[in-house]
Design an enzyme around this catalytic site. Structure first.
Site, PDB file in Angstrom:
ATOM      1  N   ASP A  98       7.570   8.215  -6.796  1.00 59.87           N
ATOM      2  CA  ASP A  98       6.628   8.824  -5.861  1.00 59.87           C
ATOM      3  C   ASP A  98       7.333   9.001  -4.521  1.00 59.87           C
ATOM      4  O   ASP A  98       7.939   8.060  -4.000  1.00 59.87           O
ATOM      5  CB  ASP A  98       5.396   7.922  -5.690  1.00 59.87           C
ATOM      6  CG  ASP A  98       4.100   8.706  -5.679  1.00 59.87           C
ATOM      7  OD1 ASP A  98       4.060   9.728  -4.957  1.00 59.87           O
ATOM      8  OD2 ASP A  98       3.144   8.328  -6.368  1.00 59.87           O
ATOM      9  N   ASP A 206       3.906  13.386  -2.699  1.00 64.42           N
ATOM     10  CA  ASP A 206       2.560  13.149  -2.206  1.00 64.42           C
ATOM     11  C   ASP A 206       2.192  14.158  -1.109  1.00 64.42           C
ATOM     12  O   ASP A 206       2.960  14.349  -0.164  1.00 64.42           O
ATOM     13  CB  ASP A 206       2.495  11.718  -1.663  1.00 64.42           C
ATOM     14  CG  ASP A 206       1.101  11.271  -1.304  1.00 64.42           C
ATOM     15  OD1 ASP A 206       0.278  11.098  -2.222  1.00 64.42           O
ATOM     16  OD2 ASP A 206       0.835  11.075  -0.103  1.00 64.42           O
ATOM     17  N   GLU A 265       2.151  17.332  -5.153  1.00 62.18           N
ATOM     18  CA  GLU A 265       0.692  17.213  -5.019  1.00 62.18           C
ATOM     19  C   GLU A 265       0.264  18.102  -3.863  1.00 62.18           C
ATOM     20  O   GLU A 265       0.742  17.950  -2.738  1.00 62.18           O
ATOM     21  CB  GLU A 265       0.299  15.766  -4.740  1.00 62.18           C
ATOM     22  CG  GLU A 265      -1.215  15.593  -4.624  1.00 62.18           C
ATOM     23  CD  GLU A 265      -1.614  14.309  -3.922  1.00 62.18           C
ATOM     24  OE1 GLU A 265      -2.707  13.794  -4.244  1.00 62.18           O
ATOM     25  OE2 GLU A 265      -0.866  13.812  -3.050  1.00 62.18           O
ATOM     26  N   HIS A 338      -4.382   8.161 -10.019  1.00 60.74           N
ATOM     27  CA  HIS A 338      -4.830   7.009  -9.237  1.00 60.74           C
ATOM     28  C   HIS A 338      -5.884   7.364  -8.191  1.00 60.74           C
ATOM     29  O   HIS A 338      -6.480   6.466  -7.593  1.00 60.74           O
ATOM     30  CB  HIS A 338      -3.622   6.363  -8.547  1.00 60.74           C
ATOM     31  CG  HIS A 338      -2.963   7.266  -7.542  1.00 60.74           C
ATOM     32  ND1 HIS A 338      -2.257   8.389  -7.901  1.00 60.74           N
ATOM     33  CD2 HIS A 338      -2.927   7.223  -6.183  1.00 60.74           C
ATOM     34  CE1 HIS A 338      -1.813   8.994  -6.818  1.00 60.74           C
ATOM     35  NE2 HIS A 338      -2.202   8.307  -5.759  1.00 60.74           N
ATOM     36  N   ASP A 339      -6.115   8.652  -7.960  1.00 60.19           N
ATOM     37  CA  ASP A 339      -7.092   9.095  -6.969  1.00 60.19           C
ATOM     38  C   ASP A 339      -8.372   9.652  -7.582  1.00 60.19           C
ATOM     39  O   ASP A 339      -9.272  10.071  -6.839  1.00 60.19           O
ATOM     40  CB  ASP A 339      -6.485  10.183  -6.080  1.00 60.19           C
ATOM     41  CG  ASP A 339      -5.478   9.646  -5.080  1.00 60.19           C
ATOM     42  OD1 ASP A 339      -5.575   8.451  -4.733  1.00 60.19           O
ATOM     43  OD2 ASP A 339      -4.599  10.421  -4.648  1.00 60.19           O
TER      44      ASP A 339
END
Length: 566
Positions: A98, A206, A265, A338-339
């Site tokens: 990440d 991210d 993302e 995870h979100d």
């Protein structure tokens, strides 16, 4: 488009804090992942995406990084990391890290230096601004603009020592980096190369579409019912975003072999934006995470304002992206991360039809054109969590929203809790359910967040050797993508586009055609194929309900999935 290795690949995301705890402190760690590598190998995945394991104060569970080149002791050591990387590579699995470079932690040395003085050589590494003209530091409304943070409150925090504010689109402990400064970009690219030289195989980036901001940082429109202005038009797909991403490609990936994977993302990205970001001729990214389909059940008030999303809504969204990226570009395919809350609770039936709906939703996703992503526990059919009260939640976004909604906006606590149970990111962050042992076999200690109480029924140990399990079905889907070129490389065409219950499409490569038929409701569905004669002698490839109606009879049982070929 020439074939890329990731066209036939499947990616699995691990949120390390919640995957497996090996040292008995209640928090998942690298050794916990190492102990479950056989689970990943047996599932058949090709890539592991690892959420942040860097040094962090954990204000946002590791997405606030204080040292990009250190492993947080909470998760282990570099020896553990090297063992994990070697274990993955020995199993033919790549490791994608990440990359969080829109912001750092306020405890990162860069920010500490930046905040130390108005004359600091790193002052311009972050977005510092004086109070609004005519106002004093700390005065209500003196923030440099009216933007709101994604984690509630204003997007600015005052530094009393200097009298200036710094920008934080997320937590106040996550100050935004100023990518306009070439020294920032140099430092980021150097760090990325350092990780690639250590052997990692790429990055999930991210909120990477936020790194370019309109330098004047103007006020945003205040939507009725909202406390702050919408800054997205000034930081989403900003004026230099394509320049920055192409520069990143040239400085980090150009000249290396093609084993790497880059996925960005990008909240709010459009099909037209994604075409540019993922066109291989532009040398920016391999694929992006877009949010359109996971925003479908958000009402006018945002993610906490629920609306029902229909099968037609889902079909139109997925179909638009399939068509839009058909000629150039590539799709990422996901339900969970995870979100996001658990898909079987969100768009399926997490009660008596949990198995059927989990496998139906998986079928719809995995056989489209694009690279599928599985989030830990999704392959087991894990569900949302029956949180009792606000004390059960851990996520900063959820806790901040509860405080703002109840204490500032005057919402009823019961209503806010109902929204949190449905939508909170904590639904994805409870421990992976490995067994029916205490705490789902995740830890021998008290877990940092409680396991879903249904772990006694839903767990890996119960499914591992069960050929009718959700886990077995995921293995079959992954295997099908690996061995069927029409799935990895074929064209996509929607079938029965206006059917209110059935999500159907074909995948075609040369003379090879597959038909995917899925009833995404809990009621029986009837249909008539426009080219029914063509499929009269079709061969069954995969189904989630053995013994249920077959192709050609015009009926699908509730949550039935059929894949046939000719």
């Amino acid at each position: 488009m020439s074939e890329k290795w990731w066209h036939s690949a499947v990616v699995y995301q691990i949120y390390p804090r919640s995957f497996a705890d090996a040292n008995g402190d209640g928090i998942g760690d690298l050794r916990g992942i190492i102990e479950h590598l056989d689970h990943l190998e047996n599932l058949g995945i090709d890539v592991l995406w690892l959420s942040p394991i860097y040094a962090s104060p954990h204000d946002d569970n590791g997405y606030d990084i204080s040292d990009y080149r250190a492993i947080d002791p909470l998760f282990g050591t570099f020896d553990d990391f090297d063992e994990l990387l070697a274990g993955l590579h020995a199993r033919g699995i790549k490791l994608v890290m990440d990359l969080v470079v829109n912001h750092t932690s306020d405890e990162h040395p860069w920010f500490i230096e930046s905040a130390s003085s108005l004359q600091s050589p790193k002052r311009d590494w972050y977005w510092w601004r004086q109070p609004r003209e005519g106002m004093s530091p700390g005065e209500h409304g003196a923030e440099p603009n009216n933007w709101g943070s994604f984690f509630s409150g204003p997007a600015w925090k005052l530094d009393p020592a200097s009298g200036e504010y710094y920008l934080h689109l997320f937590s106040p402990k996550q100050p935004d980096l100023n990518w306009e400064n070439p020294e920032v970009r140099d430092a980021v690219y150097e760090m990325m190369n350092w990780w690639l030289d250590r052997g990692v195989d790429g990055f999930r980036m991210d909120v990477i579409n936020f790194i370019s901001k309109v330098p004047s940082l103007p006020d945003g429109e205040v939507v009725p019912g909202h406390l702050f202005g919408n800054g997205y038009p000034f930081f989403g797909q900003g004026p230099r975003i394509h320049e920055f991403l192409h520069e990143m490609h040239e400085r980090v990936f150009a000249g290396r072999d093609d084993r790497y994977l880059t996925v960005g993302e990008m909240p709010g990205v459009t099909v037209q934006d994604a075409q540019l970001f993922t066109d291989q001729n532009r040398a920016e990214l391999d694929m992006v995470f877009q949010f359109e389909h996971v925003d479908l059940d958000h009402g006018p008030g945002g993610k906490w304002d629920h609306r029902n999303a229909s099968v037609l809504d889902l079909k139109r969204s997925f179909g638009k992206w399939q068509v839009g990226l058909a000629a150039a570009g590539w799709n990422s395919l996901y339900w969970n991360n995870h979100d996001q809350p658990r898909v079987v609770s969100r768009f399926g039936d997490d009660g008596h039809a949990r198995h059927q709906s989990a496998t139906a939703l998986a079928t719809v996703l995995h056989l489209q054109r694009g690279t599928p992503y599985i989030y830990q526990g999704e392959e087991l059919g894990m569900t949302n969590v029956p949180f009792r009260g606000i004390e059960d939640f851990r996520d900063i976004e959820s806790l901040n929203y509860y405080a703002e909604a109840v204490n500032v906006l005057g919402a009823a606590p019961a209503d806010v809790l109902a929204a949190l149970r449905r939508t909170s990111r904590d639904n994805a962050r409870t421990p992976v359910q490995w067994s029916s042992d205490a705490h789902a076999g995740f830890t021998t200690a008290t877990p940092w967040i409680e396991a879903n109480p249904n772990y006694t029924e839903i767990n890996a140990a119960a499914q591992r050797d069960d050929p009718s399990s959700v886990l077995a079905y995921y293995r079959a889907l992954i295997d099908l993508r690996h061995r069927e070129p029409a799935i990895s490389e074929g064209s996509f065409e929607m079938v029965l586009p206006e059917h209110p219950q059935i999500f159907a499409y074909t995948r075609t490569l040369g003379d090879r055609r597959l038909l995917v038929l899925v009833n995404l409701t809990g009621e029986p569905a009837e249909y008539g194929l426009p080219d029914a004669a063509e499929w009269a002698d079709a061969r069954l490839v995969l189904t989630n309900l053995p013994g249920a109606p077959a192709i050609g009879d015009g009926h699908l049982a509730p949550w039935q999935a059929l894949v046939v070929s000719h």
